[in-house]
Structures are given as structure tokens and as C-alpha cells.
Design a protein around this motif. Structure first.
Motif, PDB file in Angstrom:
ATOM      1  N   GLN A   1     -27.694 -33.707 -17.812  1.00  0.00           N
ATOM      2  CA  GLN A   1     -26.824 -32.608 -17.389  1.00  0.00           C
ATOM      3  C   GLN A   1     -25.434 -33.136 -17.082  1.00  0.00           C
ATOM      4  O   GLN A   1     -25.286 -34.193 -16.475  1.00  0.00           O
ATOM      5  N   VAL A   2     -24.435 -32.395 -17.524  1.00  0.00           N
ATOM      6  CA  VAL A   2     -23.043 -32.744 -17.248  1.00  0.00           C
ATOM      7  C   VAL A   2     -22.328 -31.490 -16.752  1.00  0.00           C
ATOM      8  O   VAL A   2     -22.467 -30.423 -17.353  1.00  0.00           O
ATOM      9  N   GLN A   3     -21.603 -31.616 -15.677  1.00  0.00           N
ATOM     10  CA  GLN A   3     -20.763 -30.529 -15.180  1.00  0.00           C
ATOM     11  C   GLN A   3     -19.303 -30.909 -15.432  1.00  0.00           C
ATOM     12  O   GLN A   3     -18.913 -32.059 -15.195  1.00  0.00           O
ATOM     13  N   LEU A   4     -18.535 -29.940 -15.905  1.00  0.00           N
ATOM     14  CA  LEU A   4     -17.148 -30.191 -16.295  1.00  0.00           C
ATOM     15  C   LEU A   4     -16.211 -29.232 -15.572  1.00  0.00           C
ATOM     16  O   LEU A   4     -16.493 -28.025 -15.500  1.00  0.00           O
ATOM     17  N   VAL A   5     -15.093 -29.758 -15.069  1.00  0.00           N
ATOM     18  CA  VAL A   5     -14.103 -28.927 -14.379  1.00  0.00           C
ATOM     19  C   VAL A   5     -12.712 -29.290 -14.900  1.00  0.00           C
ATOM     20  O   VAL A   5     -12.276 -30.440 -14.741  1.00  0.00           O
ATOM     21  N   GLU A   6     -12.043 -28.310 -15.499  1.00  0.00           N
ATOM     22  CA  GLU A   6     -10.699 -28.526 -16.028  1.00  0.00           C
ATOM     23  C   GLU A   6      -9.636 -28.246 -14.958  1.00  0.00           C
ATOM     24  O   GLU A   6      -9.856 -27.433 -14.051  1.00  0.00           O
ATOM     25  N   SER A   7      -8.509 -28.890 -15.112  1.00  0.00           N
ATOM     26  CA  SER A   7      -7.350 -28.641 -14.257  1.00  0.00           C
ATOM     27  C   SER A   7      -6.087 -29.044 -15.003  1.00  0.00           C
ATOM     28  O   SER A   7      -6.167 -29.696 -16.056  1.00  0.00           O
ATOM     29  N   GLY A   8      -4.941 -28.648 -14.447  1.00  0.00           N
ATOM     30  CA  GLY A   8      -3.666 -29.073 -15.021  1.00  0.00           C
ATOM     31  C   GLY A   8      -2.946 -28.024 -15.831  1.00  0.00           C
ATOM     32  O   GLY A   8      -1.825 -28.254 -16.301  1.00  0.00           O
ATOM     33  N   GLY A   9      -3.551 -26.865 -16.012  1.00  0.00           N
ATOM     34  CA  GLY A   9      -2.874 -25.806 -16.746  1.00  0.00           C
ATOM     35  C   GLY A   9      -1.714 -25.227 -15.948  1.00  0.00           C
ATOM     36  O   GLY A   9      -1.528 -25.537 -14.778  1.00  0.00           O
ATOM     37  N   GLY A  10      -0.931 -24.398 -16.624  1.00  0.00           N
ATOM     38  CA  GLY A  10       0.197 -23.772 -15.948  1.00  0.00           C
ATOM     39  C   GLY A  10       1.161 -23.156 -16.933  1.00  0.00           C
ATOM     40  O   GLY A  10       0.843 -22.990 -18.111  1.00  0.00           O
ATOM     41  N   LEU A  11       2.336 -22.818 -16.419  1.00  0.00           N
ATOM     42  CA  LEU A  11       3.395 -22.203 -17.221  1.00  0.00           C
ATOM     43  C   LEU A  11       4.455 -23.258 -17.524  1.00  0.00           C
ATOM     44  O   LEU A  11       4.928 -23.946 -16.613  1.00  0.00           O
ATOM     45  N   VAL A  12       4.832 -23.364 -18.792  1.00  0.00           N
ATOM     46  CA  VAL A  12       5.821 -24.355 -19.198  1.00  0.00           C
ATOM     47  C   VAL A  12       6.692 -23.748 -20.291  1.00  0.00           C
ATOM     48  O   VAL A  12       6.235 -22.879 -21.045  1.00  0.00           O
ATOM     49  N   TYR A  95     -10.487 -25.295 -22.763  1.00  0.00           N
ATOM     50  CA  TYR A  95     -11.800 -25.677 -22.262  1.00  0.00           C
ATOM     51  C   TYR A  95     -12.133 -27.102 -22.702  1.00  0.00           C
ATOM     52  O   TYR A  95     -11.801 -27.501 -23.822  1.00  0.00           O
ATOM     53  N   CYS A  96     -12.843 -27.834 -21.854  1.00  0.00           N
ATOM     54  CA  CYS A  96     -13.443 -29.080 -22.305  1.00  0.00           C
ATOM     55  C   CYS A  96     -14.950 -28.854 -22.441  1.00  0.00           C
ATOM     56  O   CYS A  96     -15.526 -27.991 -21.766  1.00  0.00           O
ATOM     57  N   ALA A  97     -15.548 -29.618 -23.315  1.00  0.00           N
ATOM     58  CA  ALA A  97     -16.964 -29.469 -23.605  1.00  0.00           C
ATOM     59  C   ALA A  97     -17.547 -30.820 -23.991  1.00  0.00           C
ATOM     60  O   ALA A  97     -16.835 -31.680 -24.522  1.00  0.00           O
ATOM     61  N   ALA A  98     -18.845 -30.983 -23.757  1.00  0.00           N
ATOM     62  CA  ALA A  98     -19.495 -32.270 -24.006  1.00  0.00           C
ATOM     63  C   ALA A  98     -20.775 -32.094 -24.807  1.00  0.00           C
ATOM     64  O   ALA A  98     -21.453 -31.077 -24.707  1.00  0.00           O
ATOM     65  N   ASP A 110     -22.882 -28.517 -25.888  1.00  0.00           N
ATOM     66  CA  ASP A 110     -23.924 -28.093 -24.954  1.00  0.00           C
ATOM     67  C   ASP A 110     -23.387 -27.714 -23.577  1.00  0.00           C
ATOM     68  O   ASP A 110     -23.958 -26.843 -22.916  1.00  0.00           O
ATOM     69  N   TYR A 111     -22.341 -28.387 -23.135  1.00  0.00           N
ATOM     70  CA  TYR A 111     -21.837 -28.196 -21.771  1.00  0.00           C
ATOM     71  C   TYR A 111     -20.361 -27.838 -21.836  1.00  0.00           C
ATOM     72  O   TYR A 111     -19.594 -28.473 -22.552  1.00  0.00           O
ATOM     73  N   TRP A 112     -19.986 -26.832 -21.023  1.00  0.00           N
ATOM     74  CA  TRP A 112     -18.623 -26.311 -21.027  1.00  0.00           C
ATOM     75  C   TRP A 112     -18.073 -26.197 -19.619  1.00  0.00           C
ATOM     76  O   TRP A 112     -18.819 -25.887 -18.686  1.00  0.00           O
ATOM     77  N   GLY A 113     -16.767 -26.414 -19.488  1.00  0.00           N
ATOM     78  CA  GLY A 113     -16.093 -26.123 -18.247  1.00  0.00           C
ATOM     79  C   GLY A 113     -15.697 -24.659 -18.192  1.00  0.00           C
ATOM     80  O   GLY A 113     -15.962 -23.891 -19.118  1.00  0.00           O
ATOM     81  N   GLN A 114     -15.012 -24.277 -17.095  1.00  0.00           N
ATOM     82  CA  GLN A 114     -14.655 -22.872 -16.886  1.00  0.00           C
ATOM     83  C   GLN A 114     -13.326 -22.505 -17.517  1.00  0.00           C
ATOM     84  O   GLN A 114     -12.998 -21.315 -17.631  1.00  0.00           O
ATOM     85  N   GLY A 115     -12.545 -23.503 -17.917  1.00  0.00           N
ATOM     86  CA  GLY A 115     -11.281 -23.261 -18.595  1.00  0.00           C
ATOM     87  C   GLY A 115     -10.089 -23.297 -17.663  1.00  0.00           C
ATOM     88  O   GLY A 115     -10.201 -23.057 -16.460  1.00  0.00           O
ATOM     89  N   THR A 116      -8.923 -23.601 -18.242  1.00  0.00           N
ATOM     90  CA  THR A 116      -7.662 -23.588 -17.504  1.00  0.00           C
ATOM     91  C   THR A 116      -6.599 -22.960 -18.400  1.00  0.00           C
ATOM     92  O   THR A 116      -6.525 -23.263 -19.595  1.00  0.00           O
ATOM     93  N   GLN A 117      -5.788 -22.081 -17.811  1.00  0.00           N
ATOM     94  CA  GLN A 117      -4.811 -21.331 -18.599  1.00  0.00           C
ATOM     95  C   GLN A 117      -3.552 -22.160 -18.837  1.00  0.00           C
ATOM     96  O   GLN A 117      -2.990 -22.746 -17.907  1.00  0.00           O
ATOM     97  N   VAL A 118      -3.120 -22.170 -20.082  1.00  0.00           N
ATOM     98  CA  VAL A 118      -1.840 -22.770 -20.455  1.00  0.00           C
ATOM     99  C   VAL A 118      -0.976 -21.678 -21.076  1.00  0.00           C
ATOM    100  O   VAL A 118      -1.401 -21.013 -22.020  1.00  0.00           O
ATOM    101  N   THR A 119       0.209 -21.492 -20.516  1.00  0.00           N
ATOM    102  CA  THR A 119       1.134 -20.493 -21.035  1.00  0.00           C
ATOM    103  C   THR A 119       2.457 -21.162 -21.367  1.00  0.00           C
ATOM    104  O   THR A 119       3.048 -21.825 -20.514  1.00  0.00           O
ATOM    105  N   VAL A 120       2.912 -20.999 -22.599  1.00  0.00           N
ATOM    106  CA  VAL A 120       4.155 -21.594 -23.055  1.00  0.00           C
ATOM    107  C   VAL A 120       5.139 -20.468 -23.350  1.00  0.00           C
ATOM    108  O   VAL A 120       4.896 -19.630 -24.217  1.00  0.00           O
TER     109      VAL A 120
END
Length: 122
Positions: A1-12, A95-98, A110-120
Motif C-alpha cells: 500500500q502506498v499513500q500519496l499527497v501532492e502539494s505545490g500547486g498555485g496560480l502563476v 495528480y501523482c500515481a504509483a 494503482d495508487y493516486w493522490g488527491q490532486g493539486t490545482q495549477v493555474t497559469v
């Protein structure tokens, strides 16, 4: 089992940079290939980049080749996506996935994170 958490998204602004992180938990993290995918509003989720278990092999979608770089730190159990020269069409939830074995096919992960929004913005 792998748990994944994304971060770092934002508005640029267009032409800018962002670095996404994907923090993984699970003792066997280093045995998994990890990919980044994205999904814009009203579209299907698409492949962006993938890195092998050791980090020695990477593959990219043509749309991001030369602008994005995927890497991993197995000591920190973290995968990164450095995104440079961002364009408005890069706007999406990322999203990241493994999975065990490298592939660019979204449905094979098989394993997915919850996602992080990127807006350009243009």
C-alpha cells in the motif's frame, strides 16, 4: 500500500515556474514507479511524466518535454515535478500515481493522490 499527497500547486503567470511535490508513505515506496498526470476541466486525465523506481529512467509527454522535469528522492519518499516556462494550457489538476512497473497508461496505476490545482494566467 502506498499513500500519496501532492502539494505545490498555485496560480502563476505564463512563463513562470512551479515545483510540485508528491509525498509518499509506505515502506515499499522505492519499489514503485511514480507518474504525474493532469486533468483540465472537461477533459480526460492525461499522462505528463513518469520516473522509474531508481530514478534512472524518465519519460515525458511531448507537450511538456523540455519544460518539465520529474525526479525522486527515495530517502525522503518524495517525487517532484519541476515545471518551467508554464503556459495557460498547462492549467489543470495535477495528480501523482504509483504502480510497480513503469508505464504511461493512466488506467494501469494503482495508487493516486488527491490532486493539486495549477493555474497559469496569460
Amino acid at each position: 500500500q502506498v499513500q500519496l499527497v501532492e502539494s505545490g500547486g498555485g496560480l502563476v503567470q505564463a512563463g513562470g515556474s512551479l515545483r510540485l511535490s508528491c509525498a509518499a508513505s509506505g515502506r515499499t515506496f522505492s519499489t514503485y514507479a511514480v507518474g504525474w498526470f493532469r486533468q483540465a476541466l472537461g477533459t480526460e486525465r492525461e499522462f505528463v511524466a513518469v520516473v522509474s523506481r531508481s530514478g534512472s529512467s524518465t519519460y515525458y509527454a511531448d507537450s511538456v518535454k523540455g519544460r518539465f522535469t520529474i525526479s525522486r528522492d527515495n530517502v525522503k519518499s518524495t517525487i517532484y515535478l519541476q515545471m518551467n516556462s508554464l503556459r495557460p494550457e498547462d492549467t489543470a489538476v495535477y495528480y501523482c500515481a504509483a504502480r510497480q512497473g513503469i508505464t504511461m497508461r493512466t488506467k494501469d496505476y494503482d495508487y493516486w493522490g488527491q490532486g493539486t490545482q495549477v493555474t497559469v494566467s496569460s
